[in-house]
Design an enzyme around this catalytic site. Structure first.
Site, PDB file in Angstrom:
ATOM      1  N   HIS A   1      90.480 -13.642   5.391  1.00  0.00           N
ATOM      2  CA  HIS A   1      91.269 -13.867   6.594  1.00  0.00           C
ATOM      3  C   HIS A   1      92.302 -12.764   6.704  1.00  0.00           C
ATOM      4  O   HIS A   1      92.837 -12.320   5.687  1.00  0.00           O
ATOM      5  CB  HIS A   1      91.969 -15.231   6.543  1.00  0.00           C
TER       6      HIS A   1
ATOM      7  N   ASP B   1      86.258 -21.943   8.627  1.00  0.00           N
ATOM      8  CA  ASP B   1      84.858 -22.031   9.042  1.00  0.00           C
ATOM      9  C   ASP B   1      83.902 -22.348   7.902  1.00  0.00           C
ATOM     10  O   ASP B   1      82.732 -22.624   8.129  1.00  0.00           O
ATOM     11  CB  ASP B   1      84.426 -20.709   9.697  1.00  0.00           C
TER      12      ASP B   1
HETATM   13  N1  CMC Z   1      82.898 -10.710   2.225  1.00  0.00           N
HETATM   14  C1  CMC Z   1      82.966  -9.589   1.469  1.00  0.00           C
HETATM   15  N2  CMC Z   1      83.987  -8.734   1.503  1.00  0.00           N
HETATM   16  C2  CMC Z   1      84.994  -8.992   2.352  1.00  0.00           C
HETATM   17  C3  CMC Z   1      84.992 -10.139   3.180  1.00  0.00           C
HETATM   18  C4  CMC Z   1      83.898 -11.013   3.091  1.00  0.00           C
HETATM   19  N3  CMC Z   1      83.847 -12.109   3.861  1.00  0.00           N
HETATM   20  N4  CMC Z   1      86.116 -10.161   3.929  1.00  0.00           N
HETATM   21  C5  CMC Z   1      86.793  -9.062   3.589  1.00  0.00           C
HETATM   22  N5  CMC Z   1      86.134  -8.363   2.633  1.00  0.00           N
HETATM   23  C6  CMC Z   1      86.584  -7.137   1.947  1.00  0.00           C
HETATM   24  C7  CMC Z   1      86.440  -5.912   2.850  1.00  0.00           C
HETATM   25  O1  CMC Z   1      85.187  -5.290   2.685  1.00  0.00           O
HETATM   26  C8  CMC Z   1      87.584  -5.061   2.344  1.00  0.00           C
HETATM   27  O2  CMC Z   1      87.210  -4.485   1.127  1.00  0.00           O
HETATM   28  P1  CMC Z   1      87.757  -3.001   0.736  1.00  0.00           P
HETATM   29  O3  CMC Z   1      89.246  -3.134   0.676  1.00  0.00           O
HETATM   30  O4  CMC Z   1      87.109  -2.707  -0.561  1.00  0.00           O
HETATM   31  O5  CMC Z   1      87.311  -2.101   1.850  1.00  0.00           O
HETATM   32  C9  CMC Z   1      88.685  -6.085   2.022  1.00  0.00           C
HETATM   33  O6  CMC Z   1      87.974  -7.297   1.707  1.00  0.00           O
HETATM   34  C10 CMC Z   1      89.656  -6.350   3.179  1.00  0.00           C
HETATM   35  O7  CMC Z   1      88.878  -6.705   4.316  1.00  0.00           O
HETATM   36  P2  CMC Z   1      89.201  -6.303   5.817  1.00  0.00           P
HETATM   37  O8  CMC Z   1      87.943  -6.244   6.585  1.00  0.00           O
HETATM   38  O9  CMC Z   1      90.071  -5.069   5.807  1.00  0.00           O
HETATM   39  O10 CMC Z   1      90.076  -7.520   6.254  1.00  0.00           O
HETATM   40  P3  CMC Z   1      90.396  -7.936   7.740  1.00  0.00           P
HETATM   41  O11 CMC Z   1      91.714  -8.588   7.689  1.00  0.00           O
HETATM   42  O12 CMC Z   1      90.250  -6.773   8.668  1.00  0.00           O
HETATM   43  O13 CMC Z   1      89.231  -8.966   8.097  1.00  0.00           O
HETATM   44  C11 CMC Z   1      88.014 -10.962   8.394  1.00  0.00           C
HETATM   45  C12 CMC Z   1      89.390 -10.327   8.079  1.00  0.00           C
HETATM   46  C13 CMC Z   1      88.190 -12.459   8.594  1.00  0.00           C
HETATM   47  C14 CMC Z   1      87.472 -10.343   9.697  1.00  0.00           C
HETATM   48  C15 CMC Z   1      87.062 -10.662   7.217  1.00  0.00           C
HETATM   49  O14 CMC Z   1      87.570 -11.235   6.035  1.00  0.00           O
HETATM   50  C16 CMC Z   1      85.643 -11.178   7.483  1.00  0.00           C
HETATM   51  O15 CMC Z   1      84.850 -10.474   8.129  1.00  0.00           O
HETATM   52  N6  CMC Z   1      85.301 -12.406   7.007  1.00  0.00           N
HETATM   53  C17 CMC Z   1      84.016 -13.009   7.289  1.00  0.00           C
HETATM   54  C18 CMC Z   1      84.004 -13.575   8.694  1.00  0.00           C
HETATM   55  C19 CMC Z   1      84.810 -14.871   8.806  1.00  0.00           C
HETATM   56  O16 CMC Z   1      84.666 -15.760   7.986  1.00  0.00           O
HETATM   57  N7  CMC Z   1      85.624 -14.967   9.869  1.00  0.00           N
HETATM   58  C20 CMC Z   1      86.391 -16.179  10.185  1.00  0.00           C
HETATM   59  C21 CMC Z   1      87.869 -15.972  10.079  1.00  0.00           C
HETATM   60  S1  CMC Z   1      88.756 -17.535  10.117  1.00  0.00           S
HETATM   61  C22 CMC Z   1      88.442 -18.193  11.677  1.00  0.00           C
HETATM   62  C23 CMC Z   1      89.115 -17.436  12.748  1.00  0.00           C
HETATM   63  O17 CMC Z   1      90.338 -17.278  12.721  1.00  0.00           O
HETATM   64  O18 CMC Z   1      88.423 -17.035  13.682  1.00  0.00           O
END
Ligand code: CMC
Length: 430
Positions: free
Chosen positions: A308, A365
């Site tokens: 998140h 989720d």
């Molecule tokens: N699986 C594997 N690696 C992950 C995941 C994941 N679900 N989420 C983040 N990471 C890694 C990412 O690759 C990055 O690694 P590195 O630093 O080595 O490059 C690190 O963790 C930080 O991730 P980020 O993409 O910079 O984080 P963000 O804040 O931009 O993204 C997120 C947040 C929710 C989009 C992401 O965690 C994600 O895609 N999660 C899966 C989708 C999901 O479950 N979304 C629902 C969110 S809650 C409901 C809502 O509010 O809508």
């Protein structure tokens, strides 16, 4: 120098600039850079808004390090345990818990607006039967501005109020009938003798040939899911609603924009993606393989329902839902192996260095899909249910923005990296 300012030193020119620092009632201090461009001729650059506050708000607060979520000062755990969705709607919109009389009046207003214009069903018929229900919901919500002209004047307090009631009241009818249409069943009308959640369930699952008796435990679980999704500060879809609304667009158009933004798998679409992922994993013996895929930077796969932008400790909504999940499955006598699989996946991921280091925890989720599946919803409906519940959050945030004195259109700038000015070459000379 006062403690409430920060100084920016431009190393290129040696000039110093001072900016005020604002303190909210909670959360980090905020550097007020509204005069930055006027004073320095520079912009800030923050794609993804990881360090940017886009507005002042009194509605919802999240402390991602503590795993805290509260609406108008009330912790989500307390609201999930003691309140109901109608009361949460009232709190989000009005800022205070309602008295018994205020709550009854509010529920009665919402209930009075549950039916949709009959002509709207013709609008549904324009969609293909195999359309994704989110595509239908997005279109039908947008079309509300064509059906309810008398509540589109955003500067009229009464029209804003009526639009608010209409959106909260009609969303269950719109979402349920998107489902009915997609499975080829007749449209279903609301039943105002039922609670908000129970009425939604009957519209989804009742058919003219057979009465659907709403199970109390299921209605309560549905209501809890609505509470947990009601609002979440300035997330992508809420920011979309605010940005659309900042231009003066009508509330129905703004909420349709919110629905569109919610649809993506990184946001509301994740609940559908979680269940698809669990089904793809299929068996506990495959978990390690999928964890390895999620960690592999060359593989686009991510563990859906994990991570998140704000929560870096625990998502309090996931904790509530984990408990609910067991309760609902037990009450319905459902033994879903996906729940066991989800729990095992959570256990393994939470012990894995990759997830620990990056503070990746299950989000809301991760468990909601298992409950929705047990209730009888197909995965394609999951994000529509999220949209239904989030409508009150969107409209509360939209209303707060519109009622703000001196409200301005949202208009970010950019870091331009394209061509400098160049000569136009006539077509016959290229
Ligand atoms: N699986 C594997 N690696 C992950 C995941 C994941 N679900 N989420 C983040 N990471 C890694 C990412 O690759 C990055 O690694 P590195 O630093 O080595 O490059 C690190 O963790 C930080 O991730 P980020 O993409 O910079 O984080 P963000 O804040 O931009 O993204 C997120 C947040 C929710 C989009 C992401 O965690 C994600 O895609 N999660 C899966 C989708 C999901 O479950 N979304 C629902 C969110 S809650 C409901 C809502 O509010 O809508």
């Amino acid at each position: 120098m006062s403690q409430d300012t920060v100084t920016l030193i431009d190393n290129a020119t040696g000039k110093k600039y001072e900016f005020p620092v604002q303190h909210g009632t909670e959360g980090p201090r905020i550097i007020d850079i509204r005069k930055l461009y006027a004073e320095t001729g520079m912009f800030t650059h923050d794609p993804g808004f990881t360090s940017t506050s886009s507005c002042e708000s009194q509605i919802t607060y999240i402390d991602g390090d503590k795993g805290l979520l509260m609406h108008r000062g009330y912790a989500i755990e307390d609201l999930a345990e003691h309140s109901d969705f109608m009361e949460v709607c009232y709190v989000l919109l009005h800022g205070e818990l309602p008295t018994v009389e205020q709550k009854n009046t509010f529920v009665s207003h919402v209930t009075n607006h549950t039916m949709v214009h009959e002509q709207m069903f013709n609008f549904y018929r324009g969609f293909r039967r195999d359309a994704h229900p989110m595509a239908i919901v997005c279109g039908v919500v947008g079309a509300m501005s064509a059906f309810y002209h008398d509540s589109t004047d955003i500067r009229d307090d009464r029209q804003r109020e009526v639009a608010t009631f209409r959106l909260i009241a009609k969303m269950p009818t719109i979402v349920a009938n998107a489902y009915k249409y997609s499975i080829g069943q007749p449209f279903q009308y609301p039943d105002n003798s039922l609670s908000y959640a129970a009425n939604f369930l009957q519209m989804c699952f009742q058919v003219p040939a057979e009465k659907y008796v709403v199970n109390d435990a299921v209605a309560r679980a549905m209501d809890k899911i609505f509470i947990l999704h009601a609002d979440h500060e300035q997330n992508a879809s809420t920011s979309t609603v605010r940005l659309a609304g900042s231009s003066g667009a009508n509330p129905f158009a703004c909420i349709a924009a919110g629905v569109a933004s919610l649809w993506g798998p990184a946001h509301g679409g994740a609940n559908e993606a979680v269940l698809n992922m669990l089904q793809e994993i299929g068996d506990k013996s495959n978990i390690e393989k999928f964890i390895a895929k999620a960690k592999d930077k060359d593989d686009p796969f991510r563990l859906m329902g994990f991570g998140h932008r704000v929560y870096k400790n625990t998502d309090p909504r996931a904790n509530v839902l984990r408990g609910s999940c067991h309760e609902v499955l037990e009450k319905l006598g459902v033994n879903d192996p996906l729940l066991e699989l989800a729990m095992e996946l959570e256990r393994i991921a939470l012990e894995d260095e990759y997830f620990v280091e990056r503070k990746l925890f299950p989000n809301v989720d991760f468990y909601s899909g298992i409950i929705l599946k047990a209730i009888g919803f197909p995965t394609s409906m999951f994000t529509c249910l999220f949209a239904l519940a989030r409508t009150v959050g969107w409209i509360s945030q939209w209303k707060e923005m519109i009622e703000e004195p001196g409200q301005k259109i949202g208009r970010p700038r950019q870091l331009y990296t394209g061509y400098n000015k160049r000569e136009y070459i006539l077509l016959n000379q290229r």
